[in-house]
Design a protein around this motif. Structure first.
Motif, PDB file in Angstrom:
ATOM      1  N   PRO A  53      15.155  -6.984 -11.194  1.00 38.26           N
ATOM      2  CA  PRO A  53      16.311  -6.455 -11.909  1.00 38.26           C
ATOM      3  C   PRO A  53      16.523  -4.985 -11.528  1.00 38.26           C
ATOM      4  N   HIS A  54      17.763  -4.535 -11.582  1.00 35.75           N
ATOM      5  CA  HIS A  54      18.111  -3.184 -11.144  1.00 35.75           C
ATOM      6  C   HIS A  54      17.194  -2.111 -11.739  1.00 35.75           C
ATOM      7  N   GLU A  55      16.972  -2.169 -13.062  1.00 37.95           N
ATOM      8  CA  GLU A  55      16.160  -1.137 -13.707  1.00 37.95           C
ATOM      9  C   GLU A  55      14.714  -1.163 -13.217  1.00 37.95           C
ATOM     10  N   VAL A  56      14.219  -2.325 -12.840  1.00 39.83           N
ATOM     11  CA  VAL A  56      12.852  -2.438 -12.319  1.00 39.83           C
ATOM     12  C   VAL A  56      12.778  -1.846 -10.912  1.00 39.83           C
ATOM     13  N   ASN A  58       3.252   3.566 -13.736  1.00 35.61           N
ATOM     14  CA  ASN A  58       3.471   2.137 -13.932  1.00 35.61           C
ATOM     15  C   ASN A  58       4.767   1.854 -14.690  1.00 35.61           C
ATOM     16  N   LYS A  59       5.768   2.685 -14.469  1.00 33.57           N
ATOM     17  CA  LYS A  59       7.030   2.530 -15.196  1.00 33.57           C
ATOM     18  C   LYS A  59       7.732   1.218 -14.855  1.00 33.57           C
ATOM     19  N   ALA A  60       7.615   0.777 -13.610  1.00 31.90           N
ATOM     20  CA  ALA A  60       8.303  -0.450 -13.193  1.00 31.90           C
ATOM     21  C   ALA A  60       7.797  -1.663 -13.977  1.00 31.90           C
ATOM     22  N   ASN A 105       0.798  -1.230   0.000  1.00 33.37           N
ATOM     23  CA  ASN A 105       0.000   0.000   0.000  1.00 33.37           C
ATOM     24  C   ASN A 105       0.830   1.281   0.000  1.00 33.37           C
ATOM     25  N   VAL A 106       2.114   1.211   0.296  1.00 28.51           N
ATOM     26  CA  VAL A 106       2.964   2.402   0.222  1.00 28.51           C
ATOM     27  C   VAL A 106       3.882   2.383  -1.002  1.00 28.51           C
ATOM     28  N   GLY A 107       3.748   1.372  -1.837  1.00 29.63           N
ATOM     29  CA  GLY A 107       4.494   1.310  -3.080  1.00 29.63           C
ATOM     30  C   GLY A 107       5.786   0.523  -3.027  1.00 29.63           C
ATOM     31  N   ASP A 108       6.070  -0.115  -1.897  1.00 28.95           N
ATOM     32  CA  ASP A 108       7.287  -0.928  -1.809  1.00 28.95           C
ATOM     33  C   ASP A 108       7.118  -2.230  -2.584  1.00 28.95           C
ATOM     34  N   LEU A 109       8.184  -2.661  -3.203  1.00 24.91           N
ATOM     35  CA  LEU A 109       8.181  -3.846  -4.058  1.00 24.91           C
ATOM     36  C   LEU A 109       8.029  -5.121  -3.230  1.00 24.91           C
ATOM     37  N   ALA A 160       8.672  -5.645 -18.335  1.00 22.28           N
ATOM     38  CA  ALA A 160       8.305  -6.242 -19.623  1.00 22.28           C
ATOM     39  C   ALA A 160       9.442  -6.109 -20.628  1.00 22.28           C
ATOM     40  N   LYS A 161      10.112  -4.975 -20.605  1.00 25.68           N
ATOM     41  CA  LYS A 161      11.239  -4.764 -21.525  1.00 25.68           C
ATOM     42  C   LYS A 161      12.397  -5.700 -21.183  1.00 25.68           C
ATOM     43  N   VAL A 162      12.721  -5.817 -19.905  1.00 28.40           N
ATOM     44  CA  VAL A 162      13.799  -6.703 -19.470  1.00 28.40           C
ATOM     45  C   VAL A 162      13.458  -8.154 -19.816  1.00 28.40           C
TER      46      VAL A 162
END
Length: 144
Positions: free
Chosen positions: A130-133, A106-108, A15-19, A113-115
């Protein structure tokens, strides 16, 4: 990699956006973007269920898929067949709802999807990715 391929990416956050979880899959096929989005939602629900998540808010920047998932529209298509599978799986959760989200929030997921285009098998991370995600997820938190 030759031929057509699409990457499916999911990101589950609290709920706070943590992965909490991220996963990706490469599908070697050409398909319309709406079907790709539906397959990504189905992919995400399956892994979320396997990981023990039972209450989800699913966000997509594809309003056509969200409209199908919310029952606002119905069509005769492969996307609708996949949506029917999604709804059947969603009914096994304690809570599962579907909302539209602006792509900037929703960039992550798009990064995942790209990775995933380079994956030879499904890859899943718990509380990581992955780092970029991970970096995109941190950036997304600003828009939540």
């Amino acid at each position: 990699m030759g031929g057509d391929a699409v990457g499916l990416g999911i990101v589950i956050r609290d709920n706070v956006g943590d992965l909490l979880m991220s996963a990706g899959r490469c599908v070697r096929a050409a398909m319309e973007p709406k079907l790709v989005e539906a397959l990504a939602v189905l992919f995400g629900l399956k892994y979320a269920f396997e990981a023990g998540f039972r209450s989800l808010i699913v966000e997509s920047d594809c309003s056509n898929i969200v409209d199908l998932l919310q029952g606002k529209t119905v069509e005769c298509s492969a996307s609708q067949v996949t949506v029917n599978d999604i709804l059947a799986l969603a009914s096994t959760f304690n809570y599962c709802s579907f909302y539209s989200a602006h792509r900037s929030c929703n960039k992550a997921t798009h990064s995942m999807a790209k990775v995933a285009l380079s994956f030879r098998e499904d890859l899943v991370w718990m509380e990581d990715g992955p780092h970029e995600v991970v970096m995109s997820a941190l950036s997304d938190k600003e828009h939540l």
